[in-house]
Design a protein around this motif. Structure first.
Motif, PDB file in Angstrom:
ATOM      1  N   GLU A 524       9.078   6.392  32.906  1.00 49.07           N
ATOM      2  CA  GLU A 524       7.890   6.647  33.722  1.00 49.07           C
ATOM      3  C   GLU A 524       7.966   5.898  35.052  1.00 49.07           C
ATOM      4  O   GLU A 524       7.553   6.412  36.097  1.00 49.07           O
ATOM      5  CB  GLU A 524       6.624   6.239  32.971  1.00 49.07           C
ATOM      6  N   ILE A 525       8.489   4.679  35.018  1.00 52.24           N
ATOM      7  CA  ILE A 525       8.663   3.907  36.249  1.00 52.24           C
ATOM      8  C   ILE A 525       9.777   4.509  37.095  1.00 52.24           C
ATOM      9  O   ILE A 525       9.633   4.686  38.314  1.00 52.24           O
ATOM     10  CB  ILE A 525       8.969   2.432  35.920  1.00 52.24           C
ATOM     11  N   LEU A 526      10.877   4.819  36.464  1.00 51.45           N
ATOM     12  CA  LEU A 526      12.022   5.377  37.192  1.00 51.45           C
ATOM     13  C   LEU A 526      11.636   6.668  37.912  1.00 51.45           C
ATOM     14  O   LEU A 526      12.028   6.883  39.071  1.00 51.45           O
ATOM     15  CB  LEU A 526      13.169   5.654  36.215  1.00 51.45           C
ATOM     16  N   ALA A 527      10.864   7.521  37.245  1.00 50.83           N
ATOM     17  CA  ALA A 527      10.486   8.808  37.837  1.00 50.83           C
ATOM     18  C   ALA A 527       9.609   8.630  39.061  1.00 50.83           C
ATOM     19  O   ALA A 527       9.605   9.485  39.954  1.00 50.83           O
ATOM     20  CB  ALA A 527       9.781   9.675  36.798  1.00 50.83           C
ATOM     21  N   ARG A 528       8.862   7.547  39.121  1.00 51.90           N
ATOM     22  CA  ARG A 528       8.018   7.282  40.295  1.00 51.90           C
ATOM     23  C   ARG A 528       8.820   6.667  41.435  1.00 51.90           C
ATOM     24  O   ARG A 528       8.484   6.873  42.595  1.00 51.90           O
ATOM     25  CB  ARG A 528       6.843   6.387  39.892  1.00 51.90           C
ATOM     26  N   ILE A 529       9.856   5.940  41.120  1.00 50.96           N
ATOM     27  CA  ILE A 529      10.702   5.357  42.175  1.00 50.96           C
ATOM     28  C   ILE A 529      11.468   6.441  42.917  1.00 50.96           C
ATOM     29  O   ILE A 529      11.684   6.344  44.132  1.00 50.96           O
ATOM     30  CB  ILE A 529      11.672   4.314  41.568  1.00 50.96           C
ATOM     31  N   VAL A 530      11.886   7.491  42.220  1.00 52.99           N
ATOM     32  CA  VAL A 530      12.663   8.550  42.875  1.00 52.99           C
ATOM     33  C   VAL A 530      11.772   9.580  43.566  1.00 52.99           C
ATOM     34  O   VAL A 530      12.288  10.506  44.204  1.00 52.99           O
ATOM     35  CB  VAL A 530      13.597   9.272  41.876  1.00 52.99           C
ATOM     36  N   SER A 531      10.456   9.433  43.456  1.00 55.14           N
ATOM     37  CA  SER A 531       9.524  10.357  44.109  1.00 55.14           C
ATOM     38  C   SER A 531       8.844   9.641  45.271  1.00 55.14           C
ATOM     39  O   SER A 531       8.445   8.481  45.147  1.00 55.14           O
ATOM     40  CB  SER A 531       8.461  10.846  43.122  1.00 55.14           C
ATOM     41  N   TYR A 778       6.429  13.896  44.720  1.00 54.12           N
ATOM     42  CA  TYR A 778       6.599  14.863  43.637  1.00 54.12           C
ATOM     43  C   TYR A 778       5.846  14.341  42.422  1.00 54.12           C
ATOM     44  O   TYR A 778       5.557  13.145  42.308  1.00 54.12           O
ATOM     45  CB  TYR A 778       8.083  15.052  43.315  1.00 54.12           C
ATOM     46  N   ASN A 779       5.569  15.261  41.532  1.00 56.24           N
ATOM     47  CA  ASN A 779       4.906  14.898  40.277  1.00 56.24           C
ATOM     48  C   ASN A 779       5.954  14.310  39.329  1.00 56.24           C
ATOM     49  O   ASN A 779       6.840  15.042  38.863  1.00 56.24           O
ATOM     50  CB  ASN A 779       4.257  16.135  39.656  1.00 56.24           C
ATOM     51  N   PRO A 780       5.893  13.022  39.011  1.00 57.74           N
ATOM     52  CA  PRO A 780       6.917  12.421  38.138  1.00 57.74           C
ATOM     53  C   PRO A 780       6.951  13.038  36.743  1.00 57.74           C
ATOM     54  O   PRO A 780       7.998  13.037  36.087  1.00 57.74           O
ATOM     55  CB  PRO A 780       6.527  10.942  38.085  1.00 57.74           C
ATOM     56  N   ASP A 781       5.829  13.577  36.301  1.00 59.35           N
ATOM     57  CA  ASP A 781       5.804  14.200  34.973  1.00 59.35           C
ATOM     58  C   ASP A 781       6.722  15.418  34.910  1.00 59.35           C
ATOM     59  O   ASP A 781       7.248  15.748  33.844  1.00 59.35           O
ATOM     60  CB  ASP A 781       4.375  14.611  34.602  1.00 59.35           C
ATOM     61  N   LYS A 782       6.910  16.091  36.044  1.00 58.08           N
ATOM     62  CA  LYS A 782       7.820  17.241  36.067  1.00 58.08           C
ATOM     63  C   LYS A 782       9.255  16.800  35.840  1.00 58.08           C
ATOM     64  O   LYS A 782      10.049  17.523  35.232  1.00 58.08           O
ATOM     65  CB  LYS A 782       7.715  17.988  37.401  1.00 58.08           C
ATOM     66  N   ILE A 783       9.603  15.613  36.339  1.00 58.13           N
ATOM     67  CA  ILE A 783      10.946  15.083  36.092  1.00 58.13           C
ATOM     68  C   ILE A 783      11.093  14.710  34.618  1.00 58.13           C
ATOM     69  O   ILE A 783      12.102  15.021  33.981  1.00 58.13           O
ATOM     70  CB  ILE A 783      11.199  13.857  36.988  1.00 58.13           C
ATOM     71  N   LEU A 784      10.069  14.065  34.083  1.00 54.77           N
ATOM     72  CA  LEU A 784      10.119  13.655  32.678  1.00 54.77           C
ATOM     73  C   LEU A 784      10.161  14.859  31.742  1.00 54.77           C
ATOM     74  O   LEU A 784      10.755  14.788  30.668  1.00 54.77           O
ATOM     75  CB  LEU A 784       8.904  12.772  32.356  1.00 54.77           C
ATOM     76  N   GLU A 785       9.525  15.979  32.137  1.00 54.99           N
ATOM     77  CA  GLU A 785       9.549  17.183  31.303  1.00 54.99           C
ATOM     78  C   GLU A 785      10.976  17.678  31.073  1.00 54.99           C
ATOM     79  O   GLU A 785      11.278  18.246  30.020  1.00 54.99           O
ATOM     80  CB  GLU A 785       8.726  18.293  31.965  1.00 54.99           C
TER      81      GLU A 785
END
Length: 909
Positions: A524-531, A778-785
């Protein structure tokens, strides 16, 4: 926009922080102007002259959109000439032109915010020259300056981009018939000028270009001889638009094919004109001076390690002081591969030489500059034969001075074929080259046996590593996934020391490694760093510092930021990114507006680029900007297009070297750096975000990538901005061969790759390919999906929910469709079903999908519609290690940023 900023826009409140930098802009602007014609007229004395042309008062000083710079004052040509001792016999006409301009400015003030800050200007028609105007103009002077201006635009305005209007033609004829001495000033890029250039009374022509906020003063310095013009063309000026090899395959805004075939191959600009013997109006590198120079070769040597070294002596043989640009060209031998007649391999510029004074310039040319790309074998090679070196002051005025003899075909570097066209392209083939007698010149030789290319092999990256803390249980889910993600790679697992209580500060202090720290961060943290920060969702996470503190981020409205939500918990600051190749693009803030990239390149002076970069870095430091989105390194495919001013040159080496000079200047200020852009092939002449470029591997390597590789090697930028278009059928930001194999494995790039605003791509594919940072957000949840099995989210109308947000210039910068793990494919064997109630209309998108064979729509007895979509269930196709890899690239740059230093000084631990 808040009230303070609105007041700054409409009431011109505030001043520039560094007004002394206007002197630098004035100097750079004058040095960038190119004297195209001078029949013993210039320089002229101050005094009474006639001044006509819309550009005299409506002077174009900077570009639009990200090239636009908000300043406290732009000096028009009329204002600059008045301030420097000129008076006008055309006051009545100038007053009418100014009145027309003010009326249009009133309209501009009522436009929306995006137009205010995009720099888009209301077009002001040139006021006709009446009989009374001309009768007044000829009183007391025989000299007239006529200014042609072209506003920057992305609109498809047809031939108006490159042809004189009928009114301009008539005005020039009228003026040249009334004045003995006519000076034509081009406040524009290149236009068709042959008929005007031949006019007897048009005795001087100056390419003013877009020279920055001191435009009028810079021109005055050139006209009066305070500055001896030393600018040289960085693109070939054709006699007519259709002489360019690229004019027949340029996209148009209304073109629905969304394809451009680069059929000219490597024959772009002077490479085409010279090889096919097409006479230009003014050749590449051309420019006149108020004095004369002699260039003599003095020394020549070559080695595999040191490259080619040429030393020349430049002597001022004229009557006034001036500077000269020395250009070195090489004619490569023709064997298996066809070659241009010559390519620019080096250049240098003297200091200011007094009459009779001389200066020696030494130019070092890397061997890579002499190599060609062999598509068949994916190799950079030097073919057997004579490499002929020429020196001169433009591509059509050179002297053969040296010869390098290579005894055999030599492979300089082996690379992997990663980008090749998927359709057959018929390329231009030049006529056979005439054998040239060399005479008595410098000569040396190289033996292919003395060069060992065994270690110069670039292989594709076929694996990546997922970092897992020791004691954790992790099993790869992508290796066993049957879905073949594009450019698939194998996941390897590496166990590292657990460090769940550490912060990024510990990485800076070398207490832990970057890999250990990143392994401790949740997905969850990683996905926000790349967005990017725009529209980001907040995440509650543990404070690893053990104490609370505040750290306010930069409040300026800028192009983008990385997330700053982990600054006070993990020690990861957000970095601030500003637009602006011609100056900082900050809303409501006065900044320095420098000459356009085209103008700066026309100085052919790397020292000038460094000085501009230093001044630029100074403002970045003052306003807390970490990175600027510059320089623009794509080449100019057609200089008669309105946006040619955004780029440096038609030659990739010149573009790369000038860009590197700018970076070196910016980096003089600690923690400031740049993001070079747009990798690659943003060369289409009209604004198309979704175009597909079909290009040969050879042209891609020799022309379109070389400027980036040269600049990266010399300047070492923090980041690379990708492009929104596709290359040979695949989105640029989703190509692993480009973003990983070429720029990292081949070039040695250590920073981050960033997606462009509004790129309509699968972001997990981008990250997998090596595009690390998604901008503007970007929406980080889309990356996590993409790291789990996720079902589509359907709306009542039978199509998935579509998110479009963060609009900029009427284009959504963030857009995605909620298909989850499912991917539409008419040949796919998997299916998902959506039900539409009888009283609900089916989505237009679903109806379009049916026409494309992507779904089947059936109506039940009760009126309910069943939509069966065809496609592929991708499952969990994006790996944790790929997300970690992107974060490592981002944090590796952030650790050296000014934001990082400021955060550490604030915390004081």
């Amino acid at each position: 926009m808040n009230f303070r900023q609105l007041r700054g826009v409409f009431f011109k409140a505030g001043k520039m922080q560094f007004p002394e930098q206007k002197n630098l802009v004035r100097q750079l602007g004058a040095d960038s102007m190119v004297l195209l014609k001078n029949s013993d007229l210039l320089p002229i004395n101050r005094g009474k002259i006639a001044l006509f042309g819309a550009g005299a008062v409506d002077t174009v000083c900077c570009g639009i959109y990200y090239n636009y710079v908000y300043t406290d004052k732009n000096v028009s040509i009329k204002e600059g000439l008045l301030e420097n001792g000129f008076t006008f016999t055309t006051d009545s006409w100038l007053e009418k032109m100014e009145k027309s301009l003010k009326q249009e400015e009133k309209v501009l003030k009522n436009q929306a915010e995006d137009k205010l800050f995009s720099g888009r200007r209301a077009y002001v028609e040139e006021v006709p020259i009446s009989v009374a105007d001309m009768a007044e103009a000829i009183l007391g002077t025989d000299t007239c300056i006529y200014v042609i201006r072209r506003q920057a635009t992305y609109e498809d305005i047809g031939s108006l981009e490159y042809q004189l209007t009928e009114e301009e033609h008539e005005n020039i004829k009228l003026i040249s018939g009334s004045f003995k001495n006519v000076i034509l000033v081009l406040n524009s890029g290149m236009i068709e000028l042959s008929s005007v250039a031949r006019m007897k009374n048009v005795k001087a022509i100056i390419l003013m270009g877009i020279p920055g906020m001191e435009a009028g003063n810079s021109l005055a310095d050139v006209l009066t001889g305070i500055v001896n013009p030393s600018g040289r063309l960085t693109s070939t000026w054709a006699k007519k638009y259709k002489d360019y090899s690229t004019c027949y395959n340029a996209t148009k805004r209304k073109d629905t094919s969304k394809e451009i075939d680069y059929k000219e191959g490597i024959y772009v600009g002077y490479r085409y004109f010279d090889a096919f013997d097409v006479a230009p109006l003014y050749p590449f590198g051309y420019g006149l001076s108020y004095t004369n120079f002699r260039i003599d070769a003095r020394y020549f040597e070559a080695s595999w390690m040191g490259g080619v070294v040429i030393r020349v002596k430049v002597t001022n043989t004229g009557d006034v002081s001036g500077r000269q640009v020395v250009q070195v060209y090489c004619s490569q031998p023709e064997d298996k591969l066809d070659k241009p007649y010559q390519i620019l391999v080096g250049f240098g510029k003297t200091g200011k030489l007094k009459p009779g004074e001389s200066e020696e310039i030494t130019m070092k040319i890397p061997i890579m500059q002499l190599c060609s790309f062999d598509e068949e074998n994916s190799q950079w090679i030097m073919e057997k034969g004579d490499y002929l070196f020429r020196i001169g002051d433009n591509s059509r005025n050179t002297t053969l001075c040296a010869k390098l003899v290579l005894d055999k075909r030599t492979v300089y570097k082996r690379v992997t074929e990663v980008i090749s066209p998927k359709k057959n392209l018929e390329f231009l083939t030049p006529p056979p080259r005439t054998l040239e007698k060399t005479g008595y010149i410098f000569s040396t030789s190289l033996s292919g046996d003395d060069f060992n290319s065994e270690n110069k092999v670039v292989v594709p990256t076929k694996s990546f590593t997922t970092l897992v803390p020791e004691g954790s249980n992790y099993v790869s889910y992508v290796n066993s996934n049957p879905y073949e993600i594009p450019f698939r790679a194998e996941e390897k697992i590496e166990y590292v020391k657990p460090c769940g209580t550490t912060t990024f500060f510990d990485v800076i202090k070398e207490k832990i490694t970057m890999e250990e720290f990143v392994s401790s961060l949740s997905p969850e943290i990683l996905a926000r760093i790349v967005s990017g920060e725009l529209n980001e969702s907040k995440l509650q996470n543990e404070n690893r510092f053990g104490f609370d503190f505040r750290f306010d981020r930069n409040k300026l409205e800028v192009a983008a930021r990385t997330t700053s939500q982990f600054a006070t918990t993990l020690g990861i600051p957000g970095v601030t990114i500003a637009d602006g190749p011609s100056g900082l693009h900050l809303k409501g803030v006065y900044c320095t507006c420098y000459p356009s990239p085209m103008n700066m390149a026309q100085t052919w002076d790397m020292g000038a680029m460094v000085r501009m970069g230093r001044a630029y870095g100074r403002e970045m430091e003052h306003y807390g900007i970490d990175y600027c989105l510059a320089p623009s390194l794509n080449i100019v495919r057609n200089p008669m297009k309105c946006i040619a001013y955004e780029l440096y040159s038609e030659d990739p080496s010149l573009s790369g070297i000038m860009g590197a000079g700018f970076i070196m200047g910016v980096k003089r200020y600690e923690g400031r750096n740049v993001i070079i852009k747009n990798l690659p092939t943003i060369n289409q002449e009209n604004f198309r975000r979704d175009v597909n470029i079909n290009v040969s591997s050879r042209a891609f390597g020799e022309i379109y990538l070389r400027s980036f590789s040269v600049c990266q090697f010399t300047g070492q930028p923090a980041g690379v901005l990708s492009s929104t278009n596709s290359i040979n059928g695949e989105p640029a930001c989703s190509q692993r061969g480009l973003n990983t194999d070429i720029i990292r494995n081949d070039w040695g790039f250590k920073g981050f790759v960033m997606s462009d605003w509004g790129s309509d791509t699968e972001k997990s594919y981008d990250l997998h390919a090596g595009c690390d940072l998604i901008m503007p957000g970007y929406n980080p949840d889309k990356i996590l999906e993409s790291m789990m099995e996720t079902a589509p989210t359907f709306e009542e109308d039978g199509y998935v929910s579509v998110v479009e947000t963060a609009y900029l210039y009427d284009i959504p910068m963030i857009r995605y469709e909620n298909w989850g793990s499912f991917m539409l494919d008419k040949d796919g064997k998997d299916k998902v079903v959506a039900k539409v109630p009888a009283d609900i209309e089916i989505s237009e998108k679903a109806l379009k999908a049916e026409k494309e064979g992507l779904c089947k729509i059936e109506t039940e007895m009760d009126g309910t519609k069943t939509i069966t979509y065809f496609g592929i269930d991708r499952g969990a196709y994006f790996a944790l290690g790929e997300l970690q890899q992107a974060v490592i690239h981002i944090l590796s740059a952030i650790k050296d940023s000014a934001a990082m230093k400021k955060l550490m000084e604030h915390v004081k631990i």
